[in-house]
Design a protein around this motif. Structure first.
Motif, PDB file in Angstrom:
ATOM      1  N   HIS A 203       0.871  -1.171   0.000  1.00  0.00           N
ATOM      2  CA  HIS A 203       0.000   0.000   0.000  1.00  0.00           C
ATOM      3  C   HIS A 203       0.906   1.217   0.000  1.00  0.00           C
ATOM      4  N   ASN A 204       0.412   2.329  -0.522  1.00  0.00           N
ATOM      5  CA  ASN A 204       1.280   3.515  -0.534  1.00  0.00           C
ATOM      6  C   ASN A 204       1.282   4.260   0.803  1.00  0.00           C
ATOM      7  N   ASP A 205       0.400   3.871   1.701  1.00  0.00           N
ATOM      8  CA  ASP A 205       0.351   4.500   3.019  1.00  0.00           C
ATOM      9  C   ASP A 205       1.070   3.585   4.008  1.00  0.00           C
ATOM     10  N   PRO A 206       2.208   4.032   4.554  1.00  0.00           N
ATOM     11  CA  PRO A 206       2.969   3.151   5.445  1.00  0.00           C
ATOM     12  C   PRO A 206       2.162   2.641   6.635  1.00  0.00           C
ATOM     13  N   VAL A 207       1.209   3.427   7.126  1.00  0.00           N
ATOM     14  CA  VAL A 207       0.454   2.982   8.307  1.00  0.00           C
ATOM     15  C   VAL A 207      -0.429   1.781   7.943  1.00  0.00           C
ATOM     16  N   ILE A 208      -1.114   1.882   6.790  1.00  0.00           N
ATOM     17  CA  ILE A 208      -1.947   0.752   6.342  1.00  0.00           C
ATOM     18  C   ILE A 208      -1.056  -0.440   6.020  1.00  0.00           C
ATOM     19  N   MET A 209       0.059  -0.162   5.364  1.00  0.00           N
ATOM     20  CA  MET A 209       0.969  -1.242   4.973  1.00  0.00           C
ATOM     21  C   MET A 209       1.515  -1.985   6.207  1.00  0.00           C
ATOM     22  N   VAL A 210       1.948  -1.221   7.204  1.00  0.00           N
ATOM     23  CA  VAL A 210       2.500  -1.851   8.415  1.00  0.00           C
ATOM     24  C   VAL A 210       1.427  -2.708   9.087  1.00  0.00           C
ATOM     25  N   ASN A 211       0.229  -2.181   9.183  1.00  0.00           N
ATOM     26  CA  ASN A 211      -0.838  -2.957   9.825  1.00  0.00           C
ATOM     27  C   ASN A 211      -1.195  -4.199   9.029  1.00  0.00           C
ATOM     28  N   ALA A 212      -1.176  -4.082   7.700  1.00  0.00           N
ATOM     29  CA  ALA A 212      -1.481  -5.250   6.864  1.00  0.00           C
ATOM     30  C   ALA A 212      -0.439  -6.350   7.095  1.00  0.00           C
ATOM     31  N   TYR A 213       0.840  -5.966   7.085  1.00  0.00           N
ATOM     32  CA  TYR A 213       1.881  -6.988   7.272  1.00  0.00           C
ATOM     33  C   TYR A 213       1.844  -7.587   8.671  1.00  0.00           C
ATOM     34  N   ARG A 214       1.522  -6.756   9.666  1.00  0.00           N
ATOM     35  CA  ARG A 214       1.420  -7.300  11.032  1.00  0.00           C
ATOM     36  C   ARG A 214       0.349  -8.376  11.094  1.00  0.00           C
ATOM     37  N   GLN A 215      -0.808  -8.064  10.489  1.00  0.00           N
ATOM     38  CA  GLN A 215      -1.912  -9.043  10.512  1.00  0.00           C
ATOM     39  C   GLN A 215      -1.534 -10.308   9.741  1.00  0.00           C
ATOM     40  N   LEU A 216      -0.910 -10.080   8.600  1.00  0.00           N
ATOM     41  CA  LEU A 216      -0.519 -11.217   7.763  1.00  0.00           C
ATOM     42  C   LEU A 216       0.496 -12.106   8.501  1.00  0.00           C
ATOM     43  N   ALA A 217       1.455 -11.447   9.165  1.00  0.00           N
ATOM     44  CA  ALA A 217       2.500 -12.183   9.887  1.00  0.00           C
ATOM     45  C   ALA A 217       1.888 -13.069  10.966  1.00  0.00           C
ATOM     46  N   ALA A 218       0.804 -12.589  11.565  1.00  0.00           N
ATOM     47  CA  ALA A 218       0.188 -13.347  12.652  1.00  0.00           C
ATOM     48  C   ALA A 218      -0.651 -14.512  12.125  1.00  0.00           C
ATOM     49  N   ARG A 219      -1.009 -14.458  10.847  1.00  0.00           N
ATOM     50  CA  ARG A 219      -1.981 -15.434  10.341  1.00  0.00           C
ATOM     51  C   ARG A 219      -1.420 -16.483   9.399  1.00  0.00           C
ATOM     52  N   CYS A 220      -0.124 -16.401   9.095  1.00  0.00           N
ATOM     53  CA  CYS A 220       0.453 -17.441   8.221  1.00  0.00           C
ATOM     54  C   CYS A 220       1.949 -17.526   8.493  1.00  0.00           C
ATOM     55  N   ASP A 221       2.570 -18.566   7.940  1.00  0.00           N
ATOM     56  CA  ASP A 221       4.021 -18.680   8.142  1.00  0.00           C
ATOM     57  C   ASP A 221       4.783 -18.510   6.820  1.00  0.00           C
ATOM     58  N   TYR A 222       4.114 -17.935   5.833  1.00  0.00           N
ATOM     59  CA  TYR A 222       4.813 -17.704   4.565  1.00  0.00           C
ATOM     60  C   TYR A 222       5.824 -16.574   4.721  1.00  0.00           C
ATOM     61  N   PRO A 223       6.946 -16.652   4.007  1.00  0.00           N
ATOM     62  CA  PRO A 223       7.880 -15.524   4.035  1.00  0.00           C
ATOM     63  C   PRO A 223       7.228 -14.287   3.416  1.00  0.00           C
ATOM     64  N   LEU A 224       7.608 -13.134   3.910  1.00  0.00           N
ATOM     65  CA  LEU A 224       6.963 -11.893   3.480  1.00  0.00           C
ATOM     66  C   LEU A 224       7.948 -10.982   2.743  1.00  0.00           C
ATOM     67  N   HIS A 225       7.465 -10.470   1.630  1.00  0.00           N
ATOM     68  CA  HIS A 225       8.210  -9.503   0.821  1.00  0.00           C
ATOM     69  C   HIS A 225       7.651  -8.137   1.182  1.00  0.00           C
ATOM     70  N   LEU A 226       8.489  -7.283   1.766  1.00  0.00           N
ATOM     71  CA  LEU A 226       8.002  -5.964   2.187  1.00  0.00           C
ATOM     72  C   LEU A 226       8.124  -4.946   1.064  1.00  0.00           C
ATOM     73  N   GLY A 227       7.108  -4.109   0.955  1.00  0.00           N
ATOM     74  CA  GLY A 227       7.177  -3.025  -0.016  1.00  0.00           C
ATOM     75  C   GLY A 227       6.119  -1.982   0.271  1.00  0.00           C
ATOM     76  N   VAL A 228       6.514  -0.728   0.086  1.00  0.00           N
ATOM     77  CA  VAL A 228       5.536   0.363   0.075  1.00  0.00           C
ATOM     78  C   VAL A 228       5.376   0.698  -1.392  1.00  0.00           C
ATOM     79  N   THR A 229       4.183   0.522  -1.911  1.00  0.00           N
ATOM     80  CA  THR A 229       4.026   0.717  -3.347  1.00  0.00           C
ATOM     81  C   THR A 229       3.879   2.202  -3.670  1.00  0.00           C
ATOM     82  N   GLU A 230       4.285   2.569  -4.871  1.00  0.00           N
ATOM     83  CA  GLU A 230       4.240   3.984  -5.292  1.00  0.00           C
ATOM     84  C   GLU A 230       4.730   4.889  -4.173  1.00  0.00           C
ATOM     85  N   ALA A 231       5.903   4.553  -3.645  1.00  0.00           N
ATOM     86  CA  ALA A 231       6.405   5.315  -2.487  1.00  0.00           C
ATOM     87  C   ALA A 231       6.755   6.751  -2.864  1.00  0.00           C
TER      88      ALA A 231
END
Ligand code: SF4
Length: 371
Positions: free
Chosen positions: A187-215
Protein backbone atom coordinates in the motif's frame (compact mmCIF):
# COMPACT_ATOMS: atom_id res chain seq x y z
CA UNK A 1 15.78 1.60 41.44
CA UNK A 2 13.34 -0.03 39.12
CA UNK A 3 14.78 1.49 35.94
CA UNK A 4 13.37 -0.64 33.14
CA UNK A 5 16.06 -2.43 31.15
CA UNK A 6 16.07 -1.71 27.42
CA UNK A 7 16.74 -4.66 25.14
CA UNK A 8 19.91 -4.11 23.09
CA UNK A 9 18.60 -6.00 20.06
CA UNK A 10 15.52 -5.99 17.90
CA UNK A 11 12.72 -8.50 18.37
CA UNK A 12 13.37 -12.11 17.38
CA UNK A 13 12.67 -12.81 13.76
CA UNK A 14 9.20 -14.16 13.03
CA UNK A 15 9.34 -17.87 12.27
CA UNK A 16 8.58 -18.31 8.57
CA UNK A 17 8.96 -21.18 6.16
CA UNK A 18 12.01 -20.97 3.97
CA UNK A 19 11.68 -20.92 0.20
CA UNK A 20 14.39 -20.93 -2.41
CA UNK A 21 14.40 -18.17 -5.03
CA UNK A 22 17.11 -19.55 -7.28
CA UNK A 23 20.34 -19.33 -5.30
CA UNK A 24 18.84 -17.01 -2.66
CA UNK A 25 16.92 -18.45 0.30
CA UNK A 26 14.04 -16.30 1.53
CA UNK A 27 12.45 -16.79 4.95
CA UNK A 28 13.42 -19.05 7.82
CA UNK A 29 16.87 -18.13 9.07
CA UNK A 30 18.02 -16.70 5.72
CA UNK A 31 19.28 -13.12 5.94
CA UNK A 32 16.76 -10.49 4.79
CA UNK A 33 17.52 -9.94 1.11
CA UNK A 34 17.35 -6.80 -1.02
CA UNK A 35 15.62 -6.82 -4.36
CA UNK A 36 14.76 -4.38 -7.09
CA UNK A 37 13.09 -4.27 -10.47
CA UNK A 38 14.42 -3.34 -13.88
CA UNK A 39 13.03 -0.31 -15.71
CA UNK A 40 14.05 -1.43 -19.20
CA UNK A 41 11.76 -3.12 -21.70
CA UNK A 42 12.35 -6.76 -20.83
CA UNK A 43 12.25 -7.59 -24.55
CA UNK A 44 15.40 -5.46 -24.93
CA UNK A 45 17.63 -8.24 -23.66
CA UNK A 46 20.91 -6.29 -23.86
CA UNK A 47 19.62 -3.27 -21.94
CA UNK A 48 17.91 -5.47 -19.36
CA UNK A 49 21.01 -7.58 -18.74
CA UNK A 50 23.09 -4.40 -18.54
CA UNK A 51 20.79 -2.99 -15.87
CA UNK A 52 20.76 -6.31 -14.00
CA UNK A 53 24.59 -6.22 -14.00
CA UNK A 54 24.53 -2.69 -12.54
CA UNK A 55 22.02 -3.77 -9.91
CA UNK A 56 24.11 -6.83 -9.05
CA UNK A 57 27.20 -4.63 -8.64
CA UNK A 58 25.27 -2.36 -6.27
CA UNK A 59 24.35 -5.31 -4.02
CA UNK A 60 20.95 -6.32 -5.39
CA UNK A 61 20.32 -10.00 -4.62
CA UNK A 62 17.13 -10.73 -6.55
CA UNK A 63 15.78 -8.85 -9.58
CA UNK A 64 12.28 -8.66 -10.98
CA UNK A 65 11.46 -8.02 -14.61
CA UNK A 66 8.06 -7.01 -15.98
CA UNK A 67 6.45 -9.31 -18.54
CA UNK A 68 3.55 -7.43 -20.14
CA UNK A 69 3.93 -8.77 -23.72
CA UNK A 70 4.81 -11.90 -25.63
CA UNK A 71 8.11 -10.29 -26.71
CA UNK A 72 9.01 -9.88 -23.04
CA UNK A 73 8.09 -13.50 -22.32
CA UNK A 74 10.27 -14.57 -25.27
CA UNK A 75 13.26 -12.74 -23.76
CA UNK A 76 13.03 -14.56 -20.42
CA UNK A 77 15.08 -17.69 -21.20
CA UNK A 78 18.19 -15.66 -22.13
CA UNK A 79 17.76 -13.18 -19.28
CA UNK A 80 17.24 -15.94 -16.70
CA UNK A 81 20.30 -17.80 -17.98
CA UNK A 82 22.65 -14.83 -18.22
CA UNK A 83 21.65 -12.88 -15.11
CA UNK A 84 24.11 -13.16 -12.24
CA UNK A 85 21.25 -13.05 -9.71
CA UNK A 86 17.88 -14.83 -9.56
CA UNK A 87 15.26 -13.35 -11.90
CA UNK A 88 11.59 -13.10 -10.93
CA UNK A 89 9.07 -12.65 -13.72
CA UNK A 90 6.37 -10.15 -12.85
CA UNK A 91 3.08 -11.18 -14.44
CA UNK A 92 -0.17 -9.30 -14.52
CA UNK A 93 -3.18 -10.10 -16.70
CA UNK A 94 -1.94 -13.10 -18.70
CA UNK A 95 -1.65 -16.57 -17.11
CA UNK A 96 0.11 -17.87 -20.25
CA UNK A 97 3.15 -15.77 -19.32
CA UNK A 98 3.31 -17.52 -15.96
CA UNK A 99 3.88 -20.80 -17.77
CA UNK A 100 6.37 -19.15 -20.14
CA UNK A 101 8.35 -17.76 -17.19
CA UNK A 102 8.47 -21.14 -15.44
CA UNK A 103 9.57 -22.78 -18.71
CA UNK A 104 12.21 -20.09 -19.15
CA UNK A 105 13.85 -21.04 -15.87
CA UNK A 106 12.94 -17.91 -13.93
CA UNK A 107 13.75 -18.29 -10.23
CA UNK A 108 10.20 -17.31 -9.24
CA UNK A 109 7.06 -15.76 -10.62
CA UNK A 110 5.14 -12.88 -9.13
CA UNK A 111 1.44 -12.86 -9.79
CA UNK A 112 -1.10 -10.24 -8.86
CA UNK A 113 -4.31 -12.26 -8.65
CA UNK A 114 -6.46 -9.10 -8.64
CA UNK A 115 -5.22 -8.35 -12.13
CA UNK A 116 -5.51 -11.80 -13.65
CA UNK A 117 -8.97 -12.53 -14.99
CA UNK A 118 -10.23 -15.99 -14.15
CA UNK A 119 -7.08 -16.47 -12.07
CA UNK A 120 -8.88 -18.82 -9.73
CA UNK A 121 -9.58 -21.20 -12.64
CA UNK A 122 -5.90 -21.30 -13.54
CA UNK A 123 -4.53 -21.93 -10.06
CA UNK A 124 -4.60 -25.74 -10.34
CA UNK A 125 -2.49 -25.68 -13.47
CA UNK A 126 -0.08 -23.05 -12.16
CA UNK A 127 0.33 -25.01 -8.92
CA UNK A 128 1.08 -28.20 -10.84
CA UNK A 129 3.57 -26.67 -13.29
CA UNK A 130 5.32 -24.51 -10.67
CA UNK A 131 5.41 -27.44 -8.25
CA UNK A 132 7.02 -29.72 -10.82
CA UNK A 133 9.60 -27.08 -11.74
CA UNK A 134 10.27 -26.12 -8.09
CA UNK A 135 9.44 -22.49 -8.91
CA UNK A 136 8.05 -20.42 -6.05
CA UNK A 137 5.21 -17.98 -6.56
CA UNK A 138 4.93 -14.55 -4.98
CA UNK A 139 1.37 -13.56 -4.40
CA UNK A 140 1.62 -9.81 -4.71
CA UNK A 141 -1.51 -8.01 -3.62
CA UNK A 142 -1.58 -4.28 -4.30
CA UNK A 143 -4.00 -1.72 -2.92
CA UNK A 144 -4.54 -0.40 -6.44
CA UNK A 145 -5.64 -3.71 -7.92
CA UNK A 146 -7.59 -5.31 -5.12
CA UNK A 147 -10.13 -7.96 -6.01
CA UNK A 148 -13.45 -6.13 -6.72
CA UNK A 149 -15.30 -8.48 -4.34
CA UNK A 150 -13.08 -7.39 -1.44
CA UNK A 151 -13.25 -3.77 -2.45
CA UNK A 152 -17.04 -4.05 -2.29
CA UNK A 153 -16.88 -5.80 1.08
CA UNK A 154 -14.44 -3.39 2.79
CA UNK A 155 -15.13 -0.20 0.82
CA UNK A 156 -11.42 0.45 0.26
CA UNK A 157 -8.04 -1.23 0.52
CA UNK A 158 -7.90 -1.65 4.29
CA UNK A 159 -5.27 -3.88 5.94
CA UNK A 160 -8.00 -6.48 6.46
CA UNK A 161 -8.94 -6.40 2.77
CA UNK A 162 -5.32 -6.79 1.64
CA UNK A 163 -4.72 -9.68 4.04
CA UNK A 164 -7.97 -11.44 3.14
CA UNK A 165 -7.12 -11.17 -0.54
CA UNK A 166 -3.62 -12.61 -0.04
CA UNK A 167 -4.74 -15.46 2.21
CA UNK A 168 -7.61 -16.32 -0.12
CA UNK A 169 -5.19 -16.67 -3.03
CA UNK A 170 -2.85 -18.74 -0.87
CA UNK A 171 -5.72 -21.04 0.07
CA UNK A 172 -6.41 -21.69 -3.62
CA UNK A 173 -2.82 -22.85 -4.07
CA UNK A 174 -2.89 -24.80 -0.80
CA UNK A 175 -5.91 -26.77 -2.06
CA UNK A 176 -3.54 -28.15 -4.67
CA UNK A 177 -0.80 -28.86 -2.15
CA UNK A 178 1.32 -25.91 -3.27
CA UNK A 179 2.99 -23.93 -0.47
CA UNK A 180 6.11 -22.64 -2.17
CA UNK A 181 4.81 -19.10 -1.71
CA UNK A 182 5.85 -15.69 -0.48
CA UNK A 183 3.47 -12.82 -0.05
CA UNK A 184 3.38 -9.06 -0.33
CA UNK A 185 0.51 -6.76 0.62
CA UNK A 186 1.61 -3.35 -0.57
CA UNK A 187 0.00 0.00 0.00
CA UNK A 188 1.28 3.52 -0.53
CA UNK A 189 0.35 4.50 3.02
CA UNK A 190 2.97 3.15 5.44
CA UNK A 191 0.45 2.98 8.31
CA UNK A 192 -1.95 0.75 6.34
CA UNK A 193 0.97 -1.24 4.97
CA UNK A 194 2.50 -1.85 8.41
CA UNK A 195 -0.84 -2.96 9.83
CA UNK A 196 -1.48 -5.25 6.86
CA UNK A 197 1.88 -6.99 7.27
CA UNK A 198 1.42 -7.30 11.03
CA UNK A 199 -1.91 -9.04 10.51
CA UNK A 200 -0.52 -11.22 7.76
CA UNK A 201 2.50 -12.18 9.89
CA UNK A 202 0.19 -13.35 12.65
CA UNK A 203 -1.98 -15.43 10.34
CA UNK A 204 0.45 -17.44 8.22
CA UNK A 205 4.02 -18.68 8.14
CA UNK A 206 4.81 -17.70 4.56
CA UNK A 207 7.88 -15.52 4.04
CA UNK A 208 6.96 -11.89 3.48
CA UNK A 209 8.21 -9.50 0.82
CA UNK A 210 8.00 -5.96 2.19
CA UNK A 211 7.18 -3.03 -0.02
CA UNK A 212 5.54 0.36 0.07
CA UNK A 213 4.03 0.72 -3.35
CA UNK A 214 4.24 3.98 -5.29
CA UNK A 215 6.41 5.32 -2.49
CA UNK A 216 7.26 8.37 -4.57
CA UNK A 217 10.35 10.33 -5.58
CA UNK A 218 13.66 9.43 -3.93
CA UNK A 219 13.40 11.63 -0.81
CA UNK A 220 9.80 10.82 0.08
CA UNK A 221 10.06 7.19 -0.99
CA UNK A 222 13.21 6.65 1.04
CA UNK A 223 11.57 8.00 4.17
CA UNK A 224 8.31 6.10 3.70
CA UNK A 225 10.16 2.84 3.07
CA UNK A 226 12.64 3.34 5.90
CA UNK A 227 9.87 4.12 8.38
CA UNK A 228 7.59 1.26 7.30
CA UNK A 229 10.33 -1.37 6.89
CA UNK A 230 11.98 -0.17 10.09
CA UNK A 231 8.77 -0.64 12.06
CA UNK A 232 8.19 -4.14 10.68
CA UNK A 233 11.77 -5.42 10.63
CA UNK A 234 12.29 -4.22 14.20
CA UNK A 235 9.36 -6.49 15.13
CA UNK A 236 11.00 -9.40 13.29
CA UNK A 237 8.61 -9.17 10.31
CA UNK A 238 9.96 -9.28 6.76
CA UNK A 239 12.16 -11.69 4.81
CA UNK A 240 12.99 -9.75 1.66
CA UNK A 241 12.56 -6.07 0.84
CA UNK A 242 12.05 -3.92 -2.20
CA UNK A 243 12.23 -0.16 -1.93
CA UNK A 244 10.11 1.41 -4.71
CA UNK A 245 11.36 4.79 -5.82
CA UNK A 246 10.66 7.00 -8.80
CA UNK A 247 14.43 6.93 -9.34
CA UNK A 248 16.97 4.59 -10.97
CA UNK A 249 16.69 1.10 -9.45
CA UNK A 250 20.28 1.18 -8.20
CA UNK A 251 19.09 3.87 -5.77
CA UNK A 252 16.45 1.45 -4.48
CA UNK A 253 19.15 -1.09 -3.71
CA UNK A 254 21.30 1.48 -1.91
CA UNK A 255 18.36 2.54 0.25
CA UNK A 256 17.31 -1.06 0.96
CA UNK A 257 20.86 -2.00 1.92
CA UNK A 258 21.17 1.02 4.20
CA UNK A 259 17.90 0.16 5.93
CA UNK A 260 19.17 -3.34 6.70
CA UNK A 261 22.55 -2.02 7.83
CA UNK A 262 20.92 0.60 10.06
CA UNK A 263 18.92 -2.09 11.82
CA UNK A 264 21.96 -4.31 12.24
CA UNK A 265 20.38 -6.92 9.95
CA UNK A 266 23.36 -6.76 7.66
CA UNK A 267 26.95 -6.11 8.55
CA UNK A 268 27.69 -2.48 7.98
CA UNK A 269 29.98 -1.53 5.16
CA UNK A 270 31.50 1.90 5.03
CA UNK A 271 29.73 4.18 7.49
CA UNK A 272 30.41 7.89 7.69
CA UNK A 273 29.53 9.36 11.06
CA UNK A 274 29.64 13.11 10.73
CA UNK A 275 28.79 15.57 13.43
CA UNK A 276 25.80 17.84 12.82
CA UNK A 277 28.13 20.86 13.18
CA UNK A 278 27.49 23.63 15.68
CA UNK A 279 28.79 27.04 16.69
CA UNK A 280 32.20 25.50 17.52
CA UNK A 281 32.77 24.11 14.04
CA UNK A 282 35.87 25.44 12.29
CA UNK A 283 35.30 23.74 8.96
CA UNK A 284 32.43 23.15 6.52
CA UNK A 285 31.48 19.76 7.98
CA UNK A 286 28.87 18.95 5.31
CA UNK A 287 31.31 19.52 2.45
CA UNK A 288 34.11 17.64 4.17
CA UNK A 289 31.77 14.70 4.93
CA UNK A 290 30.75 14.59 1.27
CA UNK A 291 34.35 14.63 0.08
CA UNK A 292 35.34 11.91 2.52
CA UNK A 293 32.33 9.78 1.50
CA UNK A 294 33.23 10.18 -2.15
CA UNK A 295 36.89 9.36 -1.50
CA UNK A 296 36.13 6.18 0.45
CA UNK A 297 33.17 4.85 -1.51
CA UNK A 298 33.78 1.37 -2.85
CA UNK A 299 35.91 0.16 0.06
CA UNK A 300 34.68 -3.32 0.85
CA UNK A 301 35.31 -3.22 4.60
CA UNK A 302 33.11 -2.45 7.59
CA UNK A 303 34.76 0.86 8.39
CA UNK A 304 33.27 3.60 10.55
CA UNK A 305 34.79 6.96 9.70
CA UNK A 306 34.04 10.07 11.74
CA UNK A 307 34.10 13.60 10.34
CA UNK A 308 33.99 16.09 13.20
CA UNK A 309 33.82 19.85 13.04
CA UNK A 310 36.14 20.80 15.92
CA UNK A 311 39.16 19.55 17.79
CA UNK A 312 37.63 20.33 21.17
CA UNK A 313 35.03 17.59 21.21
CA UNK A 314 35.62 15.77 17.92
CA UNK A 315 37.88 12.84 18.80
CA UNK A 316 36.13 12.25 22.12
CA UNK A 317 32.69 12.24 20.51
CA UNK A 318 33.88 9.84 17.83
CA UNK A 319 35.74 7.38 20.06
CA UNK A 320 33.70 4.48 18.65
CA UNK A 321 34.86 5.21 15.10
CA UNK A 322 37.72 3.29 13.48
CA UNK A 323 39.10 6.43 11.95
CA UNK A 324 38.25 10.10 11.83
CA UNK A 325 39.16 13.71 11.47
CA UNK A 326 38.55 16.71 13.70
CA UNK A 327 39.15 20.09 12.12
CA UNK A 328 40.35 23.37 13.55
CA UNK A 329 42.61 26.31 12.66
CA UNK A 330 42.96 25.18 9.05
CA UNK A 331 44.26 21.79 10.13
CA UNK A 332 42.84 18.32 10.58
CA UNK A 333 43.67 16.01 13.44
CA UNK A 334 43.49 12.48 12.10
CA UNK A 335 42.60 9.99 14.77
CA UNK A 336 42.36 6.23 14.95
CA UNK A 337 40.16 4.74 17.67
CA UNK A 338 39.95 8.14 19.39
CA UNK A 339 43.75 8.68 19.50
CA UNK A 340 45.24 11.48 17.40
CA UNK A 341 47.85 9.93 15.08
CA UNK A 342 48.63 12.82 12.69
CA UNK A 343 47.87 16.49 12.15
CA UNK A 344 47.68 17.66 8.51
CA UNK A 345 46.73 20.86 6.68
CA UNK A 346 43.03 21.08 5.75
CA UNK A 347 43.82 20.52 2.05
CA UNK A 348 45.36 17.11 2.88
CA UNK A 349 42.56 15.78 5.09
CA UNK A 350 40.77 13.69 2.47
CA UNK A 351 43.87 12.05 1.02
CA UNK A 352 45.26 11.34 4.49
CA UNK A 353 42.01 9.72 5.55
CA UNK A 354 41.98 7.57 2.41
CA UNK A 355 45.58 6.60 3.15
CA UNK A 356 44.78 5.63 6.75
CA UNK A 357 41.60 3.84 5.66
CA UNK A 358 43.64 1.74 3.23
CA UNK A 359 45.98 0.71 6.04
CA UNK A 360 43.09 -0.29 8.26
CA UNK A 361 41.41 -2.11 5.36
CA UNK A 362 44.62 -4.04 4.65
CA UNK A 363 44.82 -5.06 8.28
CA UNK A 364 41.15 -6.13 8.21
CA UNK A 365 41.80 -8.17 5.06
CA UNK A 366 44.67 -9.92 6.86
CA UNK A 367 42.39 -10.55 9.83
CA UNK A 368 39.70 -11.90 7.47
CA UNK A 369 37.10 -9.17 8.06
CA UNK A 370 34.81 -8.41 5.10
CA UNK A 371 31.61 -6.48 4.77
FE1 SF4 B 1 30.10 20.97 17.38
FE2 SF4 B 1 32.60 20.05 17.49
FE3 SF4 B 1 30.53 18.44 18.21
FE4 SF4 B 1 30.88 19.07 15.64
S1 SF4 B 1 32.32 17.88 16.93
S2 SF4 B 1 28.94 19.14 16.79
S3 SF4 B 1 31.65 21.12 15.78
S4 SF4 B 1 31.20 20.30 19.23
Amino acid sequence: LGIPSVPAKLADRRVSRKIQVGSVAVGGDAPVSVQSMTTTRTSDIGATLQQIAELTASGCQIVRVAVPTQDDADALPVIARKSGIPVIADIHFQPKYVFAAIDAGCAAVRVNPGNIKKFDDKVAEIARVAGEAGTPIRIGVNAGSLDPRLLAKYGRATPEALVESALWECSLFEEHGFRDIKISVKHNDPVIMVNAYRQLAARCDYPLHLGVTEAGPAFQGTIKSAVAFGALLSEGIGDTIRVSLSAPPVEEVKVGTQILESLGLRQRGLEIVSCPSCGRAQVDVYKLAEEVTEGLTGMDVPLRVAVMGCVVNGPGEAREADLGVASGNGKGQIFVKGEVVRTVPESKIVETLIDEAMKIAEQMEKDGVHS
